[in-house]
Design a protein around this motif. Structure first.
Motif, PDB file in Angstrom:
ATOM      1  N   PHE A 377      37.738  39.518  44.397  1.00 54.34           N
ATOM      2  CA  PHE A 377      38.372  40.544  43.583  1.00 54.34           C
ATOM      3  C   PHE A 377      37.302  41.434  42.956  1.00 54.34           C
ATOM      4  CE2 PHE A 377      41.233  36.944  43.692  1.00 54.34           C
ATOM      5  CZ  PHE A 377      42.475  37.523  43.923  1.00 54.34           C
ATOM      6  N   ALA A 378      37.612  42.722  42.858  1.00 54.15           N
ATOM      7  CA  ALA A 378      36.698  43.660  42.210  1.00 54.15           C
ATOM      8  C   ALA A 378      36.712  43.426  40.701  1.00 54.15           C
ATOM      9  CB  ALA A 378      37.102  45.098  42.533  1.00 54.15           C
ATOM     10  N   LEU A 379      35.766  44.033  40.005  1.00 55.82           N
ATOM     11  CA  LEU A 379      35.740  43.968  38.548  1.00 55.82           C
ATOM     12  C   LEU A 379      37.036  44.566  37.995  1.00 55.82           C
ATOM     13  CD1 LEU A 379      33.840  43.303  36.075  1.00 55.82           C
ATOM     14  CD2 LEU A 379      33.333  45.751  36.059  1.00 55.82           C
ATOM     15  N   GLN A 380      37.710  43.832  37.135  1.00 56.95           N
ATOM     16  CA  GLN A 380      38.950  44.295  36.535  1.00 56.95           C
ATOM     17  C   GLN A 380      39.121  43.637  35.174  1.00 56.95           C
ATOM     18  OE1 GLN A 380      42.294  43.124  39.021  1.00 56.95           O
ATOM     19  NE2 GLN A 380      41.275  41.242  39.626  1.00 56.95           N
ATOM     20  N   THR A 381      40.124  44.075  34.426  1.00 56.49           N
ATOM     21  CA  THR A 381      40.324  43.497  33.104  1.00 56.49           C
ATOM     22  C   THR A 381      40.690  42.022  33.225  1.00 56.49           C
ATOM     23  OG1 THR A 381      42.696  43.989  33.008  1.00 56.49           O
ATOM     24  CG2 THR A 381      41.172  45.715  32.257  1.00 56.49           C
ATOM     25  N   LYS A 382      40.390  41.271  32.182  1.00 57.73           N
ATOM     26  CA  LYS A 382      40.727  39.851  32.185  1.00 57.73           C
ATOM     27  C   LYS A 382      42.234  39.642  32.222  1.00 57.73           C
ATOM     28  CE  LYS A 382      36.442  38.028  30.297  1.00 57.73           C
ATOM     29  NZ  LYS A 382      35.711  37.361  29.192  1.00 57.73           N
ATOM     30  N   ASN A 383      42.991  40.580  31.688  1.00 60.36           N
ATOM     31  CA  ASN A 383      44.448  40.482  31.779  1.00 60.36           C
ATOM     32  C   ASN A 383      44.921  40.576  33.228  1.00 60.36           C
ATOM     33  OD1 ASN A 383      45.475  40.532  28.838  1.00 60.36           O
ATOM     34  ND2 ASN A 383      43.980  42.177  28.891  1.00 60.36           N
ATOM     35  N   LYS A 384      44.301  41.477  34.007  1.00 58.14           N
ATOM     36  CA  LYS A 384      44.667  41.585  35.420  1.00 58.14           C
ATOM     37  C   LYS A 384      44.222  40.346  36.191  1.00 58.14           C
ATOM     38  CE  LYS A 384      44.882  46.631  35.794  1.00 58.14           C
ATOM     39  NZ  LYS A 384      44.358  47.834  36.485  1.00 58.14           N
ATOM     40  N   VAL A 385      43.043  39.826  35.862  1.00 61.70           N
ATOM     41  CA  VAL A 385      42.590  38.586  36.492  1.00 61.70           C
ATOM     42  C   VAL A 385      43.588  37.468  36.213  1.00 61.70           C
ATOM     43  CG1 VAL A 385      40.807  36.792  36.487  1.00 61.70           C
ATOM     44  CG2 VAL A 385      40.141  39.204  36.436  1.00 61.70           C
ATOM     45  N   ALA A 386      44.086  37.423  34.979  1.00 59.14           N
ATOM     46  CA  ALA A 386      45.051  36.390  34.600  1.00 59.14           C
ATOM     47  C   ALA A 386      46.299  36.453  35.470  1.00 59.14           C
ATOM     48  CB  ALA A 386      45.425  36.543  33.128  1.00 59.14           C
ATOM     49  N   PHE A 387      46.791  37.653  35.740  1.00 54.49           N
ATOM     50  CA  PHE A 387      47.979  37.780  36.589  1.00 54.49           C
ATOM     51  C   PHE A 387      47.666  37.457  38.047  1.00 54.49           C
ATOM     52  CE2 PHE A 387      49.760  40.096  32.958  1.00 54.49           C
ATOM     53  CZ  PHE A 387      51.026  39.527  32.925  1.00 54.49           C
ATOM     54  N   GLU A 388      46.441  37.697  38.486  1.00 47.95           N
ATOM     55  CA  GLU A 388      46.053  37.270  39.835  1.00 47.95           C
ATOM     56  C   GLU A 388      46.073  35.746  39.933  1.00 47.95           C
ATOM     57  OE1 GLU A 388      45.835  39.157  42.289  1.00 47.95           O
ATOM     58  OE2 GLU A 388      45.256  41.154  41.605  1.00 47.95           O
ATOM     59  N   ILE A 389      45.648  35.083  38.871  1.00 42.60           N
ATOM     60  CA  ILE A 389      45.688  33.624  38.847  1.00 42.60           C
ATOM     61  C   ILE A 389      47.133  33.130  38.907  1.00 42.60           C
ATOM     62  CG2 ILE A 389      45.226  31.601  37.382  1.00 42.60           C
ATOM     63  CD1 ILE A 389      42.688  33.103  36.426  1.00 42.60           C
ATOM     64  N   VAL A 390      48.020  33.777  38.158  1.00 41.88           N
ATOM     65  CA  VAL A 390      49.436  33.407  38.184  1.00 41.88           C
ATOM     66  C   VAL A 390      50.021  33.631  39.582  1.00 41.88           C
ATOM     67  CG1 VAL A 390      51.738  33.993  37.315  1.00 41.88           C
ATOM     68  CG2 VAL A 390      49.833  33.758  35.727  1.00 41.88           C
ATOM     69  N   ASN A 391      49.652  34.734  40.220  1.00 44.70           N
ATOM     70  CA  ASN A 391      50.140  34.995  41.582  1.00 44.70           C
ATOM     71  C   ASN A 391      49.695  33.904  42.547  1.00 44.70           C
ATOM     72  OD1 ASN A 391      51.378  37.385  40.823  1.00 44.70           O
ATOM     73  ND2 ASN A 391      49.630  38.673  41.352  1.00 44.70           N
ATOM     74  N   GLU A 392      48.437  33.489  42.429  1.00 41.51           N
ATOM     75  CA  GLU A 392      47.924  32.419  43.301  1.00 41.51           C
ATOM     76  C   GLU A 392      48.637  31.109  42.997  1.00 41.51           C
ATOM     77  OE1 GLU A 392      45.649  30.898  46.404  1.00 41.51           O
ATOM     78  OE2 GLU A 392      45.865  32.996  45.748  1.00 41.51           O
ATOM     79  N   LEU A 393      48.884  30.864  41.728  1.00 44.45           N
ATOM     80  CA  LEU A 393      49.586  29.657  41.334  1.00 44.45           C
ATOM     81  C   LEU A 393      51.007  29.656  41.873  1.00 44.45           C
ATOM     82  CD1 LEU A 393      49.278  27.088  39.667  1.00 44.45           C
ATOM     83  CD2 LEU A 393      50.003  28.376  37.651  1.00 44.45           C
ATOM     84  N   ASP A 394      51.647  30.819  41.878  1.00 48.19           N
ATOM     85  CA  ASP A 394      53.002  30.927  42.455  1.00 48.19           C
ATOM     86  C   ASP A 394      53.015  30.444  43.901  1.00 48.19           C
ATOM     87  OD1 ASP A 394      53.944  32.019  40.126  1.00 48.19           O
ATOM     88  OD2 ASP A 394      53.986  34.092  40.837  1.00 48.19           O
ATOM     89  N   LYS A 395      52.009  30.893  44.665  1.00 49.47           N
ATOM     90  CA  LYS A 395      51.957  30.533  46.087  1.00 49.47           C
ATOM     91  C   LYS A 395      51.770  29.031  46.265  1.00 49.47           C
ATOM     92  CE  LYS A 395      49.866  34.991  47.260  1.00 49.47           C
ATOM     93  NZ  LYS A 395      48.640  35.666  47.730  1.00 49.47           N
ATOM     94  N   ILE A 396      50.927  28.439  45.441  1.00 47.15           N
ATOM     95  CA  ILE A 396      50.679  26.999  45.541  1.00 47.15           C
ATOM     96  C   ILE A 396      51.930  26.205  45.171  1.00 47.15           C
ATOM     97  CG2 ILE A 396      49.369  25.074  44.533  1.00 47.15           C
ATOM     98  CD1 ILE A 396      47.008  26.948  44.275  1.00 47.15           C
ATOM     99  N   LEU A 397      52.609  26.629  44.105  1.00 48.21           N
ATOM    100  CA  LEU A 397      53.789  25.911  43.651  1.00 48.21           C
ATOM    101  C   LEU A 397      54.928  25.987  44.666  1.00 48.21           C
ATOM    102  CD1 LEU A 397      53.810  26.943  39.874  1.00 48.21           C
ATOM    103  CD2 LEU A 397      53.252  24.704  40.826  1.00 48.21           C
ATOM    104  N   LYS A 398      54.942  27.074  45.442  1.00 48.88           N
ATOM    105  CA  LYS A 398      55.996  27.213  46.458  1.00 48.88           C
ATOM    106  C   LYS A 398      55.692  26.423  47.715  1.00 48.88           C
ATOM    107  CE  LYS A 398      57.469  31.785  44.846  1.00 48.88           C
ATOM    108  NZ  LYS A 398      57.451  33.255  45.097  1.00 48.88           N
TER     109      LYS A 398
END
Length: 398
Positions: A377-398
């Motif tokens: 991932f490119a440099l981005q706000t920590k809030n955006k990084v947080a949502f990327e983590i949630v997106n990845e977590l969604d995929k794992i949980l599914k």
């Protein structure tokens, strides 16, 4: 936090209009693009010059200016969110009955985005049955109403009717702008964040530079995605913006270990973003250690490994996410940590990357998954990084 978001602010004729300037400043400061529409009476309290200076945009106050037509429909379609603050009793009544006689109301009737109002009026006007009927009508129409404040009013009376403070209004809009499918509904998540302080004596400690910003951002992203969030937070002045996040304040690595282990069996997911001390003094002096001649050696012992213990206890129905902050051999070290701690994926960031690491509002990360996948991932706000983590977590949980 609001980078890329387009917000339309409506200002109506109330003494509280001066607070709207602070709302504009906070929204722009957070990265949003802000456009402002005003009623004619609002200009008795604030000027177009002050608004345009703070918003960096033209101020719209009439449907036409000479031979120029101001397209209220375009503004309504442009915005991701429309806020009317302050919203007077007069404007509330007109909104509730579909009356359109100024730019603020025309934009409201054209808006396809979520709408928030922050009422402002005297206490008797606020309590009047007609105002309350109009408020209830707007709520049934899907408008979100910010709770009025209690205090000294412009009339000199004390009671309900004050417009909410700008920072409270801004905090109300974040869950709406970041609304997403509640993919984590029903999930209980423990998140560790911030530093730990290892005491030497009553006045000194060993610590690190972690601010807790990344872990708090993850807690907020998980909360906005519907999770029951328990944030185990080390010593920091920062706090999440929503009271619905359960904050467990701790001081030392031992404190964090005890709290995390105590919560883990009840949780579905663990996200370990804290900067936990690896070593702690073998003894803590009862009194302040006085300066003496010569050098001083400080014996240290290993702290308990929170990540390793959670990974060891992890059930098949639990998922564990780790962090690795590295300065050299980043991917090699992160992969080793991923396997050793039994993580499902690990978030790697490097102090060699400008704008990443402790104290920054931004971060540059890589995800390394247990199946060998690497995502950059490119440099981005920590809030955006947080949502990327949630997106990845969604995929794992599914």
């Amino acid at each position: 936090m609001l980078h890329g978001k387009k917000i339309l602010l409506g200002i109506t004729g109330s003494i509280a209009a001066y607070k709207s300037l602070l709302i504009v400043r906070e929204l722009v400061k957070a990265g949003a693009e802000v456009k402002v529409v005003v009623t004619g009476s609002a200009l008795d309290f604030v000027t177009t010059l002050s608004i345009s200076t703070l918003s960096n945009n033209e101020v719209f106050h009439s449907l036409q200016d000479g031979s120029t037509w101001h397209n209220h429909v375009e503004l309504g379609l442009w915005a991701d969110l429309y806020i009317v603050a302050p919203c007077t009793a007069n404007t509330i009544a007109k909104m509730a009955h579909g009356i359109c006689d100024n730019m603020v109301l025309a934009s409201y009737l054209s808006a396809r985005c979520p709408v928030i109002i922050a009422p402002a009026m005297d206490l008797d006007m606020w309590a009047h049955p007609s105002t309350q009927r109009n408020i209830n009508q707007l709520k049934s129409d899907g408008v979100q109403v910010v709770q009025v404040g209690h205090g000294l009013l412009a009339s000199g009376l004390v009671g309900d009717g004050r417009m909410a403070e700008p920072e409270d209004i801004v905090s109300e809009i974040l869950p709406i702008l970041y609304s997403r499918p509640k993919s984590l509904n029903g999930k209980k998540i423990i998140i560790t964040a911030g530093p730990t302080y290892e005491s030497l004596d009553p006045v000194r400690y060993i610590g690190n530079w972690s601010s807790g910003k990344m872990g708090i951002a993850i807690a907020e992203a998980c909360y906005l995605s519907g999770a029951d969030v328990h944030l185990v937070l080390g010593p920091t002045a920062l706090r999440p913006q929503w009271d619905g996040i359960h904050v467990h304040s701790i001081k030392s690595a031992a404190d964090m270990y005890d709290k995390a282990i105590g919560l883990w069996s009840q949780c579905d997911v663990g996200i370990l973003a804290a900067a936990v001390a690896d070593y702690t003094p073998t003894t803590i002096a009862d009194q302040k250690i006085k300066k003496q001649s010569g050098d001083w050696s400080l014996p240290l012992m290993r702290t308990k490994d929170i990540a390793a213990e959670l990974g060891k206890q992890k059930r098949e129905d639990q998922f564990l996410v780790g962090f690795a902050l590295e300065t050299q051999n980043e991917e090699v070290n992160a992969k080793a940590k991923l396997e050793k701690k039994n993580f499902d994926f690990i978030v790697l960031n490097s102090l060699n990357d400008t704008g990443a690491g402790f104290g920054h509002d931004t971060n540059k990360v890589k995800f390394l998954t247990a199946n060998g996948e690497i995502k950059n991932f490119a440099l981005q706000t920590k809030n955006k990084v947080a949502f990327e983590i949630v997106n990845e977590l969604d995929k794992i949980l599914k």
